[in-house]
Design a protein around this motif. Structure first.
Motif, PDB file in Angstrom:
ATOM      1  N   ASP A   1       0.876  -1.163   0.000  1.00 36.53           N
ATOM      2  CA  ASP A   1       0.000   0.000   0.000  1.00 36.53           C
ATOM      3  C   ASP A   1       0.917   1.217   0.000  1.00 36.53           C
ATOM      4  N   CYS A   2       0.605   2.209  -0.831  1.00 34.94           N
ATOM      5  CA  CYS A   2       1.493   3.364  -0.927  1.00 34.94           C
ATOM      6  C   CYS A   2       0.749   4.569  -1.499  1.00 34.94           C
ATOM      7  N   ALA A   3       1.410   5.706  -1.482  1.00 37.42           N
ATOM      8  CA  ALA A   3       0.824   6.935  -2.018  1.00 37.42           C
ATOM      9  C   ALA A   3       1.144   7.109  -3.502  1.00 37.42           C
ATOM     10  N   GLU A   4       2.354   6.700  -3.914  1.00 34.42           N
ATOM     11  CA  GLU A   4       2.806   6.894  -5.291  1.00 34.42           C
ATOM     12  C   GLU A   4       3.283   5.567  -5.882  1.00 34.42           C
ATOM     13  N   PRO A   5       2.360   4.752  -6.401  1.00 33.14           N
ATOM     14  CA  PRO A   5       2.723   3.407  -6.857  1.00 33.14           C
ATOM     15  C   PRO A   5       3.863   3.343  -7.867  1.00 33.14           C
ATOM     16  N   GLU A   6       3.847   4.183  -8.884  1.00 31.37           N
ATOM     17  CA  GLU A   6       4.899   4.093  -9.898  1.00 31.37           C
ATOM     18  C   GLU A   6       6.270   4.426  -9.308  1.00 31.37           C
ATOM     19  N   ARG A   7       6.333   5.435  -8.481  1.00 32.99           N
ATOM     20  CA  ARG A   7       7.596   5.846  -7.855  1.00 32.99           C
ATOM     21  C   ARG A   7       8.146   4.734  -6.958  1.00 32.99           C
ATOM     22  N   VAL A   8       7.284   4.120  -6.156  1.00 29.21           N
ATOM     23  CA  VAL A   8       7.728   3.056  -5.258  1.00 29.21           C
ATOM     24  C   VAL A   8       8.129   1.816  -6.064  1.00 29.21           C
ATOM     25  N   ALA A   9       7.382   1.511  -7.124  1.00 25.54           N
ATOM     26  CA  ALA A   9       7.725   0.364  -7.977  1.00 25.54           C
ATOM     27  C   ALA A   9       9.099   0.553  -8.601  1.00 25.54           C
ATOM     28  N   ARG A  10       9.381   1.737  -9.100  1.00 28.25           N
ATOM     29  CA  ARG A  10      10.694   1.981  -9.720  1.00 28.25           C
ATOM     30  C   ARG A  10      11.824   1.885  -8.692  1.00 28.25           C
ATOM     31  N   PHE A  11      11.565   2.329  -7.460  1.00 21.74           N
ATOM     32  CA  PHE A  11      12.559   2.175  -6.384  1.00 21.74           C
ATOM     33  C   PHE A  11      12.888   0.690  -6.203  1.00 21.74           C
ATOM     34  N   TRP A  12      11.852  -0.145  -6.057  1.00 20.92           N
ATOM     35  CA  TRP A  12      12.092  -1.561  -5.811  1.00 20.92           C
ATOM     36  C   TRP A  12      12.683  -2.269  -7.028  1.00 20.92           C
ATOM     37  N   CYS A  13      12.397  -1.799  -8.233  1.00 24.09           N
ATOM     38  CA  CYS A  13      13.071  -2.344  -9.421  1.00 24.09           C
ATOM     39  C   CYS A  13      14.572  -2.146  -9.288  1.00 24.09           C
TER      40      CYS A  13
END
Length: 142
Positions: free
Chosen positions: A12-24
Protein backbone atom coordinates in the motif's frame (compact mmCIF):
# COMPACT_ATOMS: atom_id res chain seq x y z
CA UNK A 1 1.67 -33.85 -1.77
CA UNK A 2 1.68 -30.09 -1.38
CA UNK A 3 1.42 -27.79 -4.33
CA UNK A 4 3.50 -24.67 -4.76
CA UNK A 5 1.44 -21.55 -5.19
CA UNK A 6 2.50 -18.39 -6.94
CA UNK A 7 2.14 -15.22 -4.92
CA UNK A 8 2.82 -11.54 -5.18
CA UNK A 9 3.85 -9.10 -2.49
CA UNK A 10 1.55 -6.08 -2.31
CA UNK A 11 2.52 -2.66 -0.98
CA UNK A 12 0.00 0.00 0.00
CA UNK A 13 1.49 3.36 -0.93
CA UNK A 14 0.82 6.94 -2.02
CA UNK A 15 2.81 6.89 -5.29
CA UNK A 16 2.72 3.41 -6.86
CA UNK A 17 4.90 4.09 -9.90
CA UNK A 18 7.60 5.85 -7.86
CA UNK A 19 7.73 3.06 -5.26
CA UNK A 20 7.73 0.36 -7.98
CA UNK A 21 10.69 1.98 -9.72
CA UNK A 22 12.56 2.17 -6.38
CA UNK A 23 12.09 -1.56 -5.81
CA UNK A 24 13.07 -2.34 -9.42
CA UNK A 25 16.41 -0.66 -8.69
CA UNK A 26 16.83 -2.40 -5.33
CA UNK A 27 16.09 -5.90 -6.60
CA UNK A 28 17.06 -5.78 -10.28
CA UNK A 29 13.40 -6.20 -11.20
CA UNK A 30 11.77 -4.70 -14.28
CA UNK A 31 8.43 -3.11 -15.11
CA UNK A 32 6.42 -5.71 -17.05
CA UNK A 33 5.27 -4.95 -20.59
CA UNK A 34 1.99 -3.02 -20.90
CA UNK A 35 -1.24 -4.93 -21.52
CA UNK A 36 -1.87 -6.19 -25.02
CA UNK A 37 -3.12 -3.44 -27.31
CA UNK A 38 -1.12 -0.67 -25.61
CA UNK A 39 2.31 0.54 -26.74
CA UNK A 40 3.19 2.01 -23.33
CA UNK A 41 1.95 2.08 -19.75
CA UNK A 42 1.15 5.76 -20.28
CA UNK A 43 -1.21 4.78 -23.14
CA UNK A 44 -2.87 2.21 -20.88
CA UNK A 45 -3.16 4.72 -18.03
CA UNK A 46 -4.83 7.30 -20.30
CA UNK A 47 -7.44 4.68 -21.24
CA UNK A 48 -8.54 4.35 -17.60
CA UNK A 49 -11.14 6.48 -15.83
CA UNK A 50 -9.51 9.57 -14.26
CA UNK A 51 -9.94 8.25 -10.71
CA UNK A 52 -8.05 5.03 -11.58
CA UNK A 53 -5.10 6.60 -13.38
CA UNK A 54 -1.82 5.96 -11.59
CA UNK A 55 -3.59 3.84 -8.97
CA UNK A 56 -1.22 0.89 -9.24
CA UNK A 57 2.09 -0.34 -10.63
CA UNK A 58 3.98 -3.62 -10.64
CA UNK A 59 7.45 -4.99 -11.14
CA UNK A 60 8.67 -8.47 -11.89
CA UNK A 61 11.81 -10.56 -11.62
CA UNK A 62 13.15 -10.76 -15.20
CA UNK A 63 14.30 -14.34 -14.54
CA UNK A 64 10.78 -15.33 -13.50
CA UNK A 65 11.96 -16.77 -10.18
CA UNK A 66 11.05 -14.09 -7.64
CA UNK A 67 7.53 -12.98 -6.76
CA UNK A 68 5.76 -10.16 -8.55
CA UNK A 69 5.61 -6.94 -6.54
CA UNK A 70 2.35 -4.96 -6.74
CA UNK A 71 1.95 -1.37 -5.53
CA UNK A 72 -1.52 0.07 -4.96
CA UNK A 73 -2.46 3.61 -4.08
CA UNK A 74 -4.30 4.00 -0.79
CA UNK A 75 -5.62 7.23 0.72
CA UNK A 76 -4.12 6.82 4.19
CA UNK A 77 -0.45 7.28 4.98
CA UNK A 78 1.79 4.78 6.75
CA UNK A 79 1.31 5.07 10.50
CA UNK A 80 3.02 2.16 12.29
CA UNK A 81 5.79 -0.37 11.73
CA UNK A 82 5.17 -2.95 9.02
CA UNK A 83 4.03 -6.35 10.27
CA UNK A 84 5.69 -7.95 7.22
CA UNK A 85 8.82 -6.70 5.50
CA UNK A 86 11.27 -7.79 2.81
CA UNK A 87 14.74 -9.05 3.66
CA UNK A 88 17.09 -8.24 0.78
CA UNK A 89 19.68 -11.02 0.97
CA UNK A 90 23.03 -9.48 -0.02
CA UNK A 91 25.29 -11.14 2.55
CA UNK A 92 24.29 -14.78 2.13
CA UNK A 93 27.18 -17.07 3.02
CA UNK A 94 29.35 -14.24 4.33
CA UNK A 95 30.33 -13.70 7.97
CA UNK A 96 32.04 -11.07 10.07
CA UNK A 97 33.72 -8.11 8.40
CA UNK A 98 33.16 -9.55 4.91
CA UNK A 99 29.38 -9.72 5.51
CA UNK A 100 29.34 -6.25 7.05
CA UNK A 101 31.23 -4.83 4.05
CA UNK A 102 28.72 -6.34 1.60
CA UNK A 103 25.79 -4.90 3.55
CA UNK A 104 27.42 -1.47 3.84
CA UNK A 105 28.15 -1.42 0.09
CA UNK A 106 24.51 -2.22 -0.73
CA UNK A 107 23.30 0.36 1.79
CA UNK A 108 25.52 2.99 0.13
CA UNK A 109 24.02 2.07 -3.28
CA UNK A 110 20.43 2.42 -2.01
CA UNK A 111 20.76 5.72 -0.12
CA UNK A 112 20.92 7.88 -3.29
CA UNK A 113 17.73 6.13 -4.50
CA UNK A 114 15.91 7.51 -1.46
CA UNK A 115 16.31 4.64 1.02
CA UNK A 116 16.89 5.56 4.64
CA UNK A 117 19.29 3.73 6.94
CA UNK A 118 17.61 3.05 10.30
CA UNK A 119 19.90 0.80 12.31
CA UNK A 120 22.89 -1.52 12.05
CA UNK A 121 22.65 -4.75 14.01
CA UNK A 122 26.10 -6.37 14.22
CA UNK A 123 27.49 -8.81 16.77
CA UNK A 124 30.95 -9.27 15.23
CA UNK A 125 29.81 -12.25 13.15
CA UNK A 126 26.28 -11.71 11.87
CA UNK A 127 24.96 -8.40 10.55
CA UNK A 128 21.74 -6.79 9.38
CA UNK A 129 20.94 -3.21 8.37
CA UNK A 130 17.35 -2.09 8.97
CA UNK A 131 16.23 0.41 6.34
CA UNK A 132 13.16 2.17 4.94
CA UNK A 133 12.09 2.62 1.34
CA UNK A 134 11.04 5.95 -0.15
CA UNK A 135 7.65 5.85 1.58
CA UNK A 136 8.92 4.61 4.95
CA UNK A 137 8.24 0.88 4.53
CA UNK A 138 10.78 -1.12 6.52
CA UNK A 139 13.10 -3.65 4.93
CA UNK A 140 16.35 -5.27 5.94
CA UNK A 141 19.64 -5.86 4.23
CA UNK A 142 20.92 -9.19 5.47
Amino acid sequence: MTSIKQFQVTFDCAEPERVARFWCEVLGYVVPPPPQGFATWEDYDRSQPPEDRGSWAACIDPSGVGPRLFFQRVPEGKVVKNRVHLDVRVGTGLVGEERLAALEAECARLLPLGAVRVQLLYDGNDACIAMQDIEGNEFCLD
